[in-house]
Scaffold this motif. Structure first.
Motif, PDB file in Angstrom:
ATOM      1  N   LEU A 617     -15.108   0.413  -2.871  1.00  0.00           N
ATOM      2  CA  LEU A 617     -15.828   0.000  -1.608  1.00  0.00           C
ATOM      3  C   LEU A 617     -14.470  -0.055  -0.550  1.00  0.00           C
ATOM      4  CD1 LEU A 617     -18.506  -1.437  -1.455  1.00  0.00           C
ATOM      5  CD2 LEU A 617     -18.208   0.014  -1.390  1.00  0.00           C
ATOM      6  N   LYS A 618     -13.493  -1.196  -1.951  1.00  0.00           N
ATOM      7  CA  LYS A 618     -12.382  -0.815  -1.586  1.00  0.00           C
ATOM      8  C   LYS A 618     -11.125   0.121  -1.085  1.00  0.00           C
ATOM      9  CE  LYS A 618      -8.475  -4.662  -2.445  1.00  0.00           C
ATOM     10  NZ  LYS A 618      -7.369  -5.660  -2.963  1.00  0.00           N
ATOM     11  N   GLU A 619     -11.073   1.082  -1.986  1.00  0.00           N
ATOM     12  CA  GLU A 619     -10.186   1.849  -2.395  1.00  0.00           C
ATOM     13  C   GLU A 619     -10.531   3.010  -0.712  1.00  0.00           C
ATOM     14  OE1 GLU A 619      -7.375   4.731  -3.436  1.00  0.00           O
ATOM     15  OE2 GLU A 619      -7.631   2.945  -3.258  1.00  0.00           O
ATOM     16  N   LEU A 620     -11.923   3.018  -0.688  1.00  0.00           N
ATOM     17  CA  LEU A 620     -12.203   4.201   0.352  1.00  0.00           C
ATOM     18  C   LEU A 620     -12.075   3.429   1.856  1.00  0.00           C
ATOM     19  CD1 LEU A 620     -16.496   4.528  -0.847  1.00  0.00           C
ATOM     20  CD2 LEU A 620     -14.369   6.126  -0.887  1.00  0.00           C
ATOM     21  N   GLU A 621     -11.924   2.031   1.588  1.00  0.00           N
ATOM     22  CA  GLU A 621     -11.855   1.870   3.211  1.00  0.00           C
ATOM     23  C   GLU A 621      -9.812   2.297   3.495  1.00  0.00           C
ATOM     24  OE1 GLU A 621     -10.510  -2.744   3.610  1.00  0.00           O
ATOM     25  OE2 GLU A 621     -12.579  -2.789   2.365  1.00  0.00           O
ATOM     26  N   LYS A 622      -8.756   2.202   2.232  1.00  0.00           N
ATOM     27  CA  LYS A 622      -7.958   2.945   2.827  1.00  0.00           C
ATOM     28  C   LYS A 622      -7.264   3.613   1.125  1.00  0.00           C
ATOM     29  CE  LYS A 622      -2.872   2.279   4.445  1.00  0.00           C
ATOM     30  NZ  LYS A 622      -2.275   1.423   4.604  1.00  0.00           N
ATOM     31  N   PRO A 623      -7.775   5.002   1.435  1.00  0.00           N
ATOM     32  CA  PRO A 623      -7.602   5.244  -0.031  1.00  0.00           C
ATOM     33  C   PRO A 623      -5.875   6.153  -1.019  1.00  0.00           C
ATOM     34  CG  PRO A 623      -9.147   6.713   1.411  1.00  0.00           C
ATOM     35  CD  PRO A 623      -8.575   5.850   2.188  1.00  0.00           C
ATOM     36  N   GLY A 624      -5.886   6.318  -1.660  1.00  0.00           N
ATOM     37  CA  GLY A 624      -4.473   6.782  -2.342  1.00  0.00           C
ATOM     38  C   GLY A 624      -3.719   5.362  -1.833  1.00  0.00           C
ATOM     39  N   ARG A 625      -4.380   4.627  -0.721  1.00  0.00           N
ATOM     40  CA  ARG A 625      -2.384   3.148  -0.500  1.00  0.00           C
ATOM     41  C   ARG A 625      -1.530   3.170  -1.718  1.00  0.00           C
ATOM     42  NH1 ARG A 625      -5.742  -1.613   0.768  1.00  0.00           N
ATOM     43  NH2 ARG A 625      -7.923  -0.641   0.904  1.00  0.00           N
ATOM     44  N   ASP A 626      -0.430   3.245  -0.658  1.00  0.00           N
ATOM     45  CA  ASP A 626       1.068   2.865  -2.558  1.00  0.00           C
ATOM     46  C   ASP A 626       0.926   1.358  -1.330  1.00  0.00           C
ATOM     47  OD1 ASP A 626       3.042   2.454  -3.598  1.00  0.00           O
ATOM     48  OD2 ASP A 626       3.796   4.524  -1.793  1.00  0.00           O
ATOM     49  N   PRO A 627       1.035   0.625  -2.939  1.00  0.00           N
ATOM     50  CA  PRO A 627       1.472  -0.922  -3.019  1.00  0.00           C
ATOM     51  C   PRO A 627       2.429  -1.508  -3.066  1.00  0.00           C
ATOM     52  CG  PRO A 627       1.447   0.006  -5.303  1.00  0.00           C
ATOM     53  CD  PRO A 627       0.980   0.896  -4.097  1.00  0.00           C
ATOM     54  N   ARG A 628       3.439  -0.405  -2.994  1.00  0.00           N
ATOM     55  CA  ARG A 628       4.345  -0.667  -2.417  1.00  0.00           C
ATOM     56  C   ARG A 628       5.348  -1.607  -1.298  1.00  0.00           C
ATOM     57  NH1 ARG A 628       7.275   4.805  -5.165  1.00  0.00           N
ATOM     58  NH2 ARG A 628       5.644   5.421  -3.862  1.00  0.00           N
ATOM     59  N   PRO A 629       6.484  -2.320  -1.066  1.00  0.00           N
ATOM     60  CA  PRO A 629       6.756  -2.774   0.690  1.00  0.00           C
ATOM     61  C   PRO A 629       7.166  -1.975   1.467  1.00  0.00           C
ATOM     62  CG  PRO A 629       7.836  -3.474  -0.997  1.00  0.00           C
ATOM     63  CD  PRO A 629       7.399  -2.820  -1.725  1.00  0.00           C
ATOM     64  N   GLU A 630       7.527  -2.157   2.334  1.00  0.00           N
ATOM     65  CA  GLU A 630       7.608  -1.687   3.499  1.00  0.00           C
ATOM     66  C   GLU A 630       9.712  -1.313   3.912  1.00  0.00           C
ATOM     67  OE1 GLU A 630       6.448   0.620   6.518  1.00  0.00           O
ATOM     68  OE2 GLU A 630       4.528   0.304   5.653  1.00  0.00           O
ATOM     69  N   PHE A 631      10.461  -0.067   3.549  1.00  0.00           N
ATOM     70  CA  PHE A 631      11.426   0.074   3.394  1.00  0.00           C
ATOM     71  C   PHE A 631      12.328  -0.420   5.080  1.00  0.00           C
ATOM     72  CE2 PHE A 631      15.791   2.626   4.426  1.00  0.00           C
ATOM     73  CZ  PHE A 631      16.197   2.253   3.002  1.00  0.00           C
ATOM     74  N   VAL A 632      13.082  -1.517   3.677  1.00  0.00           N
ATOM     75  CA  VAL A 632      14.121  -2.286   5.332  1.00  0.00           C
ATOM     76  C   VAL A 632      15.901  -2.237   4.241  1.00  0.00           C
ATOM     77  CG1 VAL A 632      14.478  -4.482   5.953  1.00  0.00           C
ATOM     78  CG2 VAL A 632      12.543  -3.852   5.495  1.00  0.00           C
ATOM     79  N   ALA A 633      15.950  -2.069   5.312  1.00  0.00           N
ATOM     80  CA  ALA A 633      17.774  -2.131   4.497  1.00  0.00           C
ATOM     81  C   ALA A 633      18.444  -3.000   4.924  1.00  0.00           C
ATOM     82  CB  ALA A 633      18.856  -0.035   5.354  1.00  0.00           C
ATOM     83  N   PRO A 634      19.344  -3.290   3.615  1.00  0.00           N
ATOM     84  CA  PRO A 634      20.607  -4.878   3.876  1.00  0.00           C
ATOM     85  C   PRO A 634      21.320  -4.402   4.649  1.00  0.00           C
ATOM     86  CG  PRO A 634      20.972  -4.036   1.535  1.00  0.00           C
ATOM     87  CD  PRO A 634      19.906  -2.517   2.463  1.00  0.00           C
ATOM     88  N   SER A 635      22.073  -4.705   5.806  1.00  0.00           N
ATOM     89  CA  SER A 635      23.552  -5.327   6.688  1.00  0.00           C
ATOM     90  C   SER A 635      24.724  -5.193   5.873  1.00  0.00           C
ATOM     91  CB  SER A 635      23.008  -5.432   7.616  1.00  0.00           C
ATOM     92  OG  SER A 635      24.098  -5.015   8.915  1.00  0.00           O
ATOM     93  N   PHE A 636      25.526  -5.219   5.555  1.00  0.00           N
ATOM     94  CA  PHE A 636      26.732  -5.447   4.861  1.00  0.00           C
ATOM     95  C   PHE A 636      27.569  -5.719   6.218  1.00  0.00           C
ATOM     96  CE2 PHE A 636      25.966  -2.802   1.016  1.00  0.00           C
ATOM     97  CZ  PHE A 636      25.466  -4.255   0.187  1.00  0.00           C
ATOM     98  N   ALA A 637      28.230  -6.977   5.995  1.00  0.00           N
ATOM     99  CA  ALA A 637      29.590  -7.573   6.927  1.00  0.00           C
ATOM    100  C   ALA A 637      30.711  -6.493   7.223  1.00  0.00           C
ATOM    101  CB  ALA A 637      29.787  -8.865   6.917  1.00  0.00           C
ATOM    102  N   GLU A 638      31.133  -6.403   8.269  1.00  0.00           N
ATOM    103  CA  GLU A 638      32.535  -5.645   9.170  1.00  0.00           C
ATOM    104  C   GLU A 638      33.285  -6.082   8.048  1.00  0.00           C
ATOM    105  OE1 GLU A 638      32.137  -1.993   9.554  1.00  0.00           O
ATOM    106  OE2 GLU A 638      30.381  -1.833  10.216  1.00  0.00           O
ATOM    107  N   GLY A 639      34.310  -5.532   7.793  1.00  0.00           N
ATOM    108  CA  GLY A 639      35.581  -6.178   7.080  1.00  0.00           C
ATOM    109  C   GLY A 639      35.793  -7.176   5.545  1.00  0.00           C
ATOM    110  N   VAL A 640      34.454  -6.893   5.142  1.00  0.00           N
ATOM    111  CA  VAL A 640      34.723  -7.177   3.918  1.00  0.00           C
ATOM    112  C   VAL A 640      33.863  -6.331   2.972  1.00  0.00           C
ATOM    113  CG1 VAL A 640      32.981  -9.314   2.227  1.00  0.00           C
ATOM    114  CG2 VAL A 640      33.586  -9.442   4.651  1.00  0.00           C
ATOM    115  N   GLU A 641      34.689  -5.893   2.387  1.00  0.00           N
ATOM    116  CA  GLU A 641      34.912  -4.496   1.252  1.00  0.00           C
ATOM    117  C   GLU A 641      35.285  -4.480  -0.171  1.00  0.00           C
ATOM    118  OE1 GLU A 641      37.207  -0.946   3.808  1.00  0.00           O
ATOM    119  OE2 GLU A 641      35.157  -1.476   5.498  1.00  0.00           O
ATOM    120  N   ASP A 642      35.970  -6.175  -0.147  1.00  0.00           N
ATOM    121  CA  ASP A 642      36.936  -5.953  -1.603  1.00  0.00           C
ATOM    122  C   ASP A 642      36.763  -7.334  -1.740  1.00  0.00           C
ATOM    123  OD1 ASP A 642      39.357  -6.673  -3.409  1.00  0.00           O
ATOM    124  OD2 ASP A 642      38.339  -4.638  -3.850  1.00  0.00           O
ATOM    125  N   LEU A 643      36.816  -7.422  -3.200  1.00  0.00           N
ATOM    126  CA  LEU A 643      36.299  -9.111  -3.898  1.00  0.00           C
ATOM    127  C   LEU A 643      37.719 -10.006  -3.071  1.00  0.00           C
ATOM    128  CD1 LEU A 643      35.076 -10.159  -5.546  1.00  0.00           C
ATOM    129  CD2 LEU A 643      37.032 -10.229  -7.401  1.00  0.00           C
TER     130      LEU A 643
END
Length: 778
Positions: A617-643
């Motif tokens: 019954l749970k599967e019929l609600e949303k067949p083949g649901r993907d358990p993985r989270p939504e895609f989000v990308a990190p944002s690195f700080a400008e000018g911080v490129e090296d140690l």
């Protein structure tokens, strides 16, 4: 003694009948994912974690029973079996206890004690032990026999001592008691090898280190073992905080068990020395190796668990989805390799650009990226995080600013294992005409689209999210990681009409050869219209179909249920539901209010109980649901490129690349991951770092400390922490162990996977060190 099922039931918090049912299924060829999802009624709802533990314990206990049988047979063949000994062997519940009991009867090379017995010296040993009033020299004179190799009284007494030492040291009860005592009181002691201070600077936190053997954390023990193998540290096991006092107590315990008491009689001094040597030469060495083996096994199990959890997080990371992606494999002298794949992962175009030294074709590279983006409709760029990653990230950023109409987004992704895939036989078959480096760019693009589908092509150990992964049992590691991959693939499900053979081979019930046959059949006959058509694939029989069918998806096929995780064997349950409500399956799918209004109890039968109907019954609600989270990308700080661009106090955004027992490593875009110590993950107490973060998480961190010589960055997720002020443990505490993160292409930093360290030679003139060194190499 309890049955195997009873013992496993205690270990996994289940009932013996549940374990018995699961064992029968496993022995019948069922897989863990199949049992966990589709046999809940049979096992009483055992989940995949319990089943994996059950599988491991079952393997251990069956090996234990095989060893028990072999020992019983061996002793019986020697004619030395007694009722009491048989009872003890049958009652032994660990391999260690079994081996203790078997030790006196275990065939071995001729020992000094055996040679002494053959020379007729056993009566001398027994006589001195039973009657300490005898004078050892006088009594031994009667056993001198040149023909038997006993030249003088000293040789006779040495032989008698060897007999007593072996007899005492093979007392199973004594060995067991001493093992427990040493486990409780023992202190691992590490000291630097003279002259290795500079060479082994990365291990300097352990140059003079001691802590209880029973409490040492996994990562610290493995660090000590690695330092020992590299010849930097010497390691011993002291019987207590005060070693001299501990050794004295050990000797006292041996003497008490052997019934030897020093009352000043003629043989007492000789017997006391025999006890001292038995403890020092035999028992302490034997138990040290034994306990180091035990604690190392614990440490390896914990390291493997951490690796498995991190691998799971990486495999189940959010997919960017069906988008046209450009993959960039950064490079300096050899240029940046560029590959474009369509929404299905098919290679559309590839090239090499040279924006960096020595060619500096910056503007030309921007123009080429823009041209290819327009030509192929690219909307996402995946940039590998290897050498020149930040410089290449900057290049793409400038491209996005100059060509805003392209609506591009960029993401820096982990290259871990990309070089392994690109040089693999699989990559050669898929792209026989492509250069190895271009294949790497393809992999980088695809792993952004679907991390799971791409990473299964790489040996799990090469993905590099482990803790001291080269220092643990490789067979056990491979078995555990393969199980993790299998669980992840089956948790998500696989589209049988688009999946690669490596991905299909991870589906429950499908071997590599059958997975290849599925792809060949698909290529020859077109997409599978239904699950039942899988039975036409060569060597995919009824058993394999039973195991795999529920995890394979067919979108747009003849039966809408084939796109769900409802197993074909349970389709009659859905038919009963449809018959009762008088609706078509397409009308029922997705109708949440209707489905939640149904009572699972109304649709059960002798085969399918409430748990299965509830899942349907749970599967019929949303067949083949993907358990993985939504895609989000990190944002690195400008000018911080090296140690060198970092400054203490900076607050940056980054992605968690690895989680260890002592904290989490975070990529903040400077080619070297920083460490958030477990004490700096939260304002509240964190026992397990994975309770706070997981690999792939995007987090904000503050730079607390920068160690340029050792390339270490201490970070804190408590953004109100003040650098330099201790607060519940400093972020850069020494638990960070010298081989944790900083991952790029290889598991432990650098351009390729690190190789296991070669064990160094043992310190000279030390029998203990020689034996210990041999043990560490096992």
């Amino acid at each position: 003694m309890q049955s195997i099922e009873q013992r496993i039931a205690q270990d996994i918090a289940a009932k013996p009948e549940q374990v018995r049912a699961a064992v029968e299924l496993l022995d019948g060829g069922a897989t863990v994912p199949f049992i966990a999802r589709y046999r809940k009624e049979v096992t009483g709802g055992l989940d995949d974690i319990q089943l994996r533990l059950l599988e491991e314990r079952l393997r251990y206990l069956r090996e234990l029973e095989d060893r028990r049988t072999a020992i019983l047979d061996s002793i019986a063949e020697q004619g030395k079996m007694t009722d009491a000994l048989r009872a003890d062997i049958l009652a032994a519940d660990t391999k260690a206890r079994l081996e203790d009991l078997y030790l006196p009867y275990k065939p071995k090379r001729r020992t000094k004690a055996q040679i002494a017995r053959e020379a007729g010296l056993e009566p001398l040993a027994i006589g001195l032990r039973e009657d300490p009033t005898l004078d050892p020299e006088t009594f031994a004179a009667g056993f001198v026999d040149m023909e038997k190799g006993v030249a003088d009284t000293k040789a006779a007494l040495d032989g008698a001592r060897a007999i007593l030492m072996e007899t005492i040291a093979e007392d199973a009860t004594l060995v067991g008691e001493l093992r427990d005592w040493l486990w409780e009181k023992g202190q691992i002691r590490a000291t630097v090898v003279p002259g290795k201070e500079t060479e082994g600077a990365k291990f300097r936190d352990y140059f003079d280190h001691a802590e209880p053997v029973s409490k040492i954390p996994s990562h610290r023990l493995l660090a000590l073992m690695r330092a020992r193998n590299e010849g930097v540290l010497e390691i011993d096991l002291n019987p207590g905080v005060d070693a001299d006092q501990g050794h004295a107590e050990g000797e006292g315990r041996v003497a008490a068990r052997a019934g030897i008491v020093d009352r000043g009689r003629r043989a007492d001094a000789w017997l006391r020395e025999t006890v001292r040597l038995t403890w020092r030469v035999k028992l302490h060495l034997h138990l040290t190796l034994d306990l180091f083996g035990r604690v190392r096994e614990y440490a390896e199990d914990e390291a493997i668990r951490v690796f498995g959890e991190n691998l799971k997080d990486l495999l189940l990371a959010a997919p960017a989805g069906a988008r046209t992606v450009m993959g960039l494999d950064p490079g300096i002298r050899t240029g940046c390799k560029l590959a474009i794949v369509d929404a299905t992962g098919k290679l559309l175009a590839y090239d090499t650009i040279y924006p960096h030294e020595p060619r500096n074709q910056w503007d030309q590279s921007i123009a080429r990226i823009a041209q290819l983006t327009k030509q192929h409709g690219v909307n996402l760029v995946a940039i590998g995080n290897g050498t020149a990653s930040r410089e290449t990230d900057k290049l793409v950023g400038e491209t996005m600013r100059k060509h805003a109409d392209l609506n591009l987004s960029k993401v820096v992704v982990s290259e871990a294992g990309a070089s392994v895939y690109s040089a693999s036989e699989l990559a050669s078959k898929e792209f026989p005409e492509l250069d190895v480096s271009i294949r790497g760019a393809v992999s980088i693009a695809r792993r952004l689209q679907d991390p799971l589908a791409e990473l299964v092509k790489i040996e799990p150990k090469a993905i590099g999210v482990g803790q001291y992964q080269h220092d643990v049992n490789q067979v056990k590691l491979a078995r555990a990681l393969d199980a993790r991959v299998e669980d992840c693939v089956n948790a998500v499900g696989v589209d049988v009409n688009t999946a690669s053979a490596p991905l299909l081979s991870r589906v429950a019930g499908l071997s590599s050869s059958v997975a290849e046959n599925v792809v060949k059949h698909r290529d020859a006959n077109g997409p599978f219209p239904s699950r039942k058509d899988l039975l036409k694939v060569p060597r995919l029989g009824d058993k394999a179909f039973e195991q795999c069918a529920g995890f394979l998806r067919i979108t747009g096929g003849s039966n809408p249920l084939d796109a769900s995780s409802v197993h074909p064997e349970a389709y009659p349950v859905v038919e009963r539901i449809l018959k009762q409500c008088g609706r078509e399956v397409k009308q029922v799918i997705g109708d949440t209010s209707f489905l939640r209004g149904l009572k699972p109890e109304d649709f059960t039968d002798q085969t399918f109980g409430v748990p299965t109907v509830r899942d349907i019954l749970k599967e019929l609600e949303k067949p083949g649901r993907d358990p993985r989270p939504e895609f989000v990308a990190p944002s690195f700080a400008e000018g911080v490129e090296d140690l060198k661009d970092l400054k203490v106090g900076m607050v940056l955004e980054g992605r968690v690349t690895n989680v260890a027992a002592f904290g989490a490593f975070v990529d903040i875009g400077v080619h070297q991951d920083g460490l958030v110590h477990v004490s700096a993950l939260s304002h509240t107490f964190v026992k397990d770092p994975r309770d706070a973060v997981k690999a792939g998480d995007i987090v904000k961190v503050k730079v607390m400390e920068i160690d340029l010589p050792r390339k270490r960055i201490a970070l804190s997720m408590r953004l109100d922490d003040v650098p330099g002020e201790a607060r519940g443990g400093r972020p850069g505490a020494r638990d960070e162990a010298p081989a944790g993160g900083g991952n790029r292409r290889g598991p432990q930093g650098g351009g390729r996977p690190a190789q296991p360290a070669k064990p160094a030679a043992a310190p000279a003139n030390s029998a203990f060190a020689d034996a210990f060194s041999r043990a560490l190499k096992k």
